[in-house]
Design an enzyme around this catalytic site. Structure first.
Site, PDB file in Angstrom:
ATOM      1  CG  ASP A  38      -1.789   1.259   1.284  1.00 30.29           C
ATOM      2  OD1 ASP A  38      -1.518   2.231   0.831  1.00 30.29           O
ATOM      3  OD2 ASP A  38      -3.133   1.132   1.552  1.00 30.29           O
ATOM      4  CG  HIS A  39       1.416   4.345  -3.083  1.00 25.08           C
ATOM      5  ND1 HIS A  39       0.093   4.099  -3.719  1.00 25.08           N
ATOM      6  CD2 HIS A  39       1.613   5.823  -3.135  1.00 25.08           C
ATOM      7  CE1 HIS A  39      -0.334   5.130  -3.948  1.00 25.08           C
ATOM      8  NE2 HIS A  39       0.433   6.177  -3.782  1.00 25.08           N
ATOM      9  CG  HIS A  96      -4.201   4.550  -0.771  1.00 25.26           C
ATOM     10  ND1 HIS A  96      -3.218   3.430  -0.826  1.00 25.26           N
ATOM     11  CD2 HIS A  96      -4.562   4.598  -2.049  1.00 25.26           C
ATOM     12  CE1 HIS A  96      -2.987   3.190  -2.055  1.00 25.26           C
ATOM     13  NE2 HIS A  96      -3.768   4.144  -3.024  1.00 25.26           N
ATOM     14  CE  LYS A 110      -8.973   8.488  -9.511  1.00 18.36           C
ATOM     15  NZ  LYS A 110      -7.500   8.616  -8.997  1.00 18.36           N
TER      16      LYS A 110
HETATM   17  C1  BG6 Z   1      -3.646   4.737  -6.460  1.00 18.59           C
HETATM   18  C2  BG6 Z   1      -5.031   4.787  -7.238  1.00 18.59           C
HETATM   19  O1  BG6 Z   1      -3.517   3.746  -5.526  1.00 18.59           O
HETATM   20  O2  BG6 Z   1      -3.500   5.960  -5.686  1.00 18.59           O
HETATM   21  C3  BG6 Z   1      -5.156   6.092  -8.014  1.00 18.59           C
HETATM   22  O3  BG6 Z   1      -5.143   3.807  -7.854  1.00 18.59           O
HETATM   23  C4  BG6 Z   1      -4.658   7.344  -7.152  1.00 18.59           C
HETATM   24  O4  BG6 Z   1      -6.378   6.072  -8.515  1.00 18.59           O
HETATM   25  C5  BG6 Z   1      -3.308   7.235  -6.700  1.00 18.59           C
HETATM   26  O5  BG6 Z   1      -4.554   8.450  -7.952  1.00 18.59           O
HETATM   27  C6  BG6 Z   1      -3.127   8.453  -5.637  1.00 18.59           C
HETATM   28  O6  BG6 Z   1      -1.706   8.324  -5.046  1.00 18.59           O
HETATM   29  P1  BG6 Z   1      -0.983   9.200  -4.471  1.00 18.59           P
HETATM   30  O7  BG6 Z   1       0.414   8.812  -4.004  1.00 18.59           O
HETATM   31  O8  BG6 Z   1      -0.677  10.193  -5.710  1.00 18.59           O
HETATM   32  O9  BG6 Z   1      -1.867  10.038  -3.572  1.00 18.59           O
END
Ligand code: BG6
Length: 487
Positions: free
Chosen positions: A175-176, A238, A336
């Protein structure tokens, strides 16, 4: 027993894709720049498209130059970095390719880490083929990028398929958001300071807001996104991870098991949302045409080119049913085509129990702790202060922020991409910032309940103009409780 020795081969599936170009290759370069990659680490890219080692190296060098700040691109390091790379063309469903992949690994006895970011339908054949080619076993770690299923049942199918070949301690679910510095800083803020934890409960906290607002739209990902929607794309992973880090009990140690045990308990305490709750606790939206950052943008349906009920915005009022959080709403909101990119957590404390200033005409405002994760990394504590003056007309109080701008406080450190941390932890075998199977399943369980409830209640996304903070019903969702979103 968790194997913590660094691997000497990293295999990237989907190596010619967007994630690799924007995040993975630049992150690996960044780690090399700082001398953090094992000297002998080789990186093998695989994908369906035809490339040679040489053209893949060129592609990687271009990705690094495009996505890493010019001041960090060092020719000597870039040459060293691309020399680590090689390429094996591979169709994920064709066993023959995996034999070539296995043969390309310089030292099969040393550790291997595999990073899989493929369509969910390819997980099972990929894992089976890896196993058949001898690319599973105690010295192989498997990192999985989302989407890991579309509901609890499909996520279990994937986890079972992975689990057959890779035991849980060798499985690294990404989960980045957990790789983001300020997200990890939440742990330091809560558990390395004495100030907050005594107040971190329903006695002193009125409500919590978590917002993840994005300005982007579909970004050409319609095949995936239209089948997912905001709830599954952002909340399931997230946002529930952020909620878990805010809500969990103090772990006894900075250790993968201790931290993940506490997160899963918090996730399991989420109160299910029922059809009867939908009217007051859930709002979904879909962006129409509008303008973001002064530029006109088309409606979701026009970008998609077909009718759809997929939500690009969701606002929820969640409740965590445990002793610490009884009665404290957690308002979650993501969308979005919002007016600005902003990820933040706002903790609003309760007002003072008695204000001695009230009789003097002064109003107190509850303290707030605002943790900004994106685009800036700031922590701000809003405190009441007396406005300067002789107060002949009565005392005047005003909230003033105590600000920590992390970029200033740590000006001499490079801000890293979230994947740098996660890739290094994968290479070194530290699973603390990866999501354990029971967490993912607790997340899906709650999300499936929300979707079932909104289907039963016949909820449809309301249209909102791009460049707005979602449909007005989302404002009403909070205002009904006397709460305003922090816009
Ligand atoms: C991803 C989603 O996991 O996270 C995307 O699939 C989203 O839709 C992105 O844009 C957002 O990541 P960050 O790091 O730009 O907030």
């Amino acid at each position: 027993m968790i194997d913590r020795s660094p691997v000497s081969t990293l295999i990237l599936f989907g190596a010619t894709g967007d994630l690799a170009a924007r995040m993975l290759l630049p992150s690996l370069y960044g780690l090399d720049l700082d001398g953090l990659l094992p000297d002998d680490l080789k990186i093998i890219g695989t994908a369906r498209s035809e490339r040679t080692d040489e053209t893949f190296r060129q592609h990687a060098a271009e990705a690094v130059s495009e996505h890493v700040g010019a001041q960090y691109v060092d020719d000597a390091v870039l040459t060293r970095f691309v020399a680590r790379l090689s390429y094996v063309q591979l169709d994920a469903t064709d066993a023959a390719g995996y034999q070539r992949l296995a043969a390309a690994i310089p030292n099969r006895q040393a550790g291997i880490a595999i990073f899989l970011s493929t369509a969910p339908s390819l997980f099972k054949p990929t894992i089976d083929n890896l196993e058949a080619a001898g690319l599973a076993g105690p010295n192989v770690r498997m990192a999985l990028e989302k989407p890991l299923g579309t509901d609890l049942a499909s996520s279990r199918t994937i986890n079972d398929a992975v689990g057959k070949a890779f035991p849980e301690e060798q499985t690294f679910r990404i989960d980045h958001y957990l790789g983001k510095e300020t997200v990890q800083n939440l742990l330091a803020l809560r558990f390395a300071n004495v100030l907050f934890e005594p107040l971190w409960n329903s006695q002193y906290i009125a409500h919590v807001q978590i917002t993840v607002a994005e300005t982007v739209g579909l970004e050409g990902r319609s095949d995936y996104y239209d089948g997912a929607g905001a709830l599954r794309d952002m909340v399931q992973n997230h946002m529930l991870q952020l909620l878990a880090l805010v809500a969990m009990e103090p772990p006894a140690s900075f250790d993968a098991t201790a931290i993940r045990d506490e997160k899963v308990k918090a996730l399991r305490s989420l109160r299910p949302i029922t059809a009867a709750d939908v009217a007051t606790q859930v709002v979904t939206g879909q962006y129409g045409a509008g303008a973001v950052g002064g530029k006109p943008v088309p409606a979701y349906l026009d970008e998609l080119g077909r009718p759809s009920d997929t939500e690009t915005f969701v606002a929820l009022k969640a409740k965590v049913d445990n002793w610490r959080w009884a009665g404290v709403p957690f308002y979650l909101r993501t969308g979005k085509r919002m007016p600005e990119r902003s990820t933040e957590i706002v903790i609003t404390f309760k007002d003072v129990p008695h204000s001695m200033f009230a009789a003097k005409g002064a109003r107190t405002v509850p303290n707030r702790l605002v943790i900004s994760i994106q685009p800036e990394e700031n922590i701000s504590l809003e405190l009441m202060a007396k406005m300067p003056g002789l107060d002949r007309g009565g005392i005047r109080l005003r909230e003033v922020p105590l600000d920590i701008r992390l970029a200033d406080a740590f000006a001499d450190t490079r801000r890293r991409i979230a994947y740098e941390r996660l890739l290094l932890d994968l290479i070194e075998g530290d699973p603390t910032l990866f999501v354990r199977r029971d967490e993912v399943e607790a997340q899906w369980q709650w999300i499936d309940g929300v979707r079932a409830a909104w289907t039963a209640a016949g909820l449809k996304p309301r249209s909102y103009g791009s460049g707005n903070w979602g449909p007005s019903a989302a404002i009403a969702l909070a205002e009904r409780d006397g709460v305003s979103w922090n816009d």
